[in-house]
Design an enzyme around this catalytic site. Structure first.
Site, PDB file in Angstrom:
ATOM      1  N   CYS A  97      -3.605   0.037  -1.253  1.00 48.22           N
ATOM      2  CA  CYS A  97      -2.651   0.011  -0.136  1.00 48.22           C
ATOM      3  C   CYS A  97      -1.264   0.479  -0.578  1.00 48.22           C
ATOM      4  CB  CYS A  97      -2.562  -1.385   0.471  1.00 48.22           C
ATOM      5  SG  CYS A  97      -3.983  -1.744   1.510  1.00 48.22           S
ATOM      6  N   ARG A 129      -6.831  -4.552  -9.814  1.00 46.65           N
ATOM      7  CA  ARG A 129      -7.492  -5.793 -10.264  1.00 46.65           C
ATOM      8  C   ARG A 129      -9.013  -5.652 -10.155  1.00 46.65           C
ATOM      9  NH1 ARG A 129      -9.123 -10.012  -7.479  1.00 46.65           N
ATOM     10  NH2 ARG A 129      -8.219  -9.260  -5.554  1.00 46.65           N
ATOM     11  N   GLU A 136       5.630  -3.837   5.452  1.00 49.67           N
ATOM     12  CA  GLU A 136       6.009  -3.578   4.065  1.00 49.67           C
ATOM     13  C   GLU A 136       7.335  -2.822   3.984  1.00 49.67           C
ATOM     14  OE1 GLU A 136       4.586  -4.957   1.683  1.00 49.67           O
ATOM     15  OE2 GLU A 136       2.628  -5.536   2.510  1.00 49.67           O
ATOM     16  N   HIS A 139       0.407  -4.688   6.540  1.00 55.22           N
ATOM     17  CA  HIS A 139      -0.769  -5.440   6.080  1.00 55.22           C
ATOM     18  C   HIS A 139      -1.163  -6.467   7.147  1.00 55.22           C
ATOM     19  CE1 HIS A 139      -0.668  -4.405   1.605  1.00 55.22           C
ATOM     20  NE2 HIS A 139      -1.946  -4.381   1.918  1.00 55.22           N
TER      21      HIS A 139
END
Ligand code: PCA
Length: 213
Positions: free
Chosen positions: A141, A88, A78, A165
């Site tokens: 995350c 979500r 990342e 990830h």
């Protein structure tokens, strides 16, 4: 030299988290550096508190947080953490923040201070599929990545930190159609390579890792 590596507990409908499983299986020493492994809760705020406590206790030189990104096919390094929580699904304590800052007094975003391009390069050399990612999402995350980089900015200036990830592993996709996965051993080997590259490269290398839309 000490390297703290964190892995999230399982969340959502999954019974395992490949990030945590791979972290647990990593070597205990890499290039003479001690590897400290930490499980973090998949919970907003609490994950950052657990990380901060461990940084205080162990005073690592490098911190690498690892999480699951189901649906991705590669190890993704990342680039950036952003100051937003937009969940979500609820976290493991039932929190579901929407459009909330991670820290009110933080920057809009922080960049990883790991040598992200060099890491991808070293992974590819070891034949492990990897690429840069320009979004860690807006769930726990990204929250932890942003939190880590905020803590580094505010009080742990000398630490290098960032986020990785990892895809699902085989056993998680048996009931999912057309969903990519990697072998757990390959992910574990990849994390060891990531630590090695983070120790080796003080500065990142200048190669492209960008994308078009
Ligand atoms: N992945 C989630 C949170 C915990 C994890 O392993 C995410 O990508 O936000």
């Amino acid at each position: 030299m000490k390297v703290l590596v964190t892995g999230f507990e399982p969340f959502g409908k999954e019974k395992i988290n490949p990030a945590l499983e791979a972290v647990k299986r990593m070597k205990d020493k890499i290039q003479g550096a001690e590897i400290i492994k930490l499980e973090v809760p998949t919970v907003f705020n609490k994950s950052i508190k657990v990380l901060d406590k461990s940084i205080k206790e162990h005073t690592p030189d490098i911190v690498i947080c690892v999480g699951q990104a189901g649906g991705r096919s590669n190890l993704t390094i990342e680039r950036v953490g952003i100051n937003i929580d937009d969940a979500r699904i609820p976290d493991n304590d039932g929190n579901q923040p929407i459009d909330k800052e991670v820290f009110k007094d933080g920057e809009n975003a922080y960049f990883s201070s790991l040598p992200i391009k060099a890491i991808v390069n070293e992974l590819i050399k070891e034949k492990i599929p990897a690429e840069i990612s320009n979004t860690a999402g807006t769930y726990v995350c990204n929250h932890l990545m942003y939190g880590l980089l905020y803590l580094i900015d505010k009080k742990y200036k000398n630490i290098k930190g960032g986020f990785v990830h990892v895809p699902f592993i085989q056993e998680q996709v048996l009931d999912k159609k057309n969903t990519p996965s990697m072998f757990l051993d390959e992910i574990t080997r990849g994390l060891n390579v990531i630590v090695k590259a983070s120790i080796k490269y003080d500065k990142d290398i200048k190669v492209t890792g960008g994308t078009t839309c």
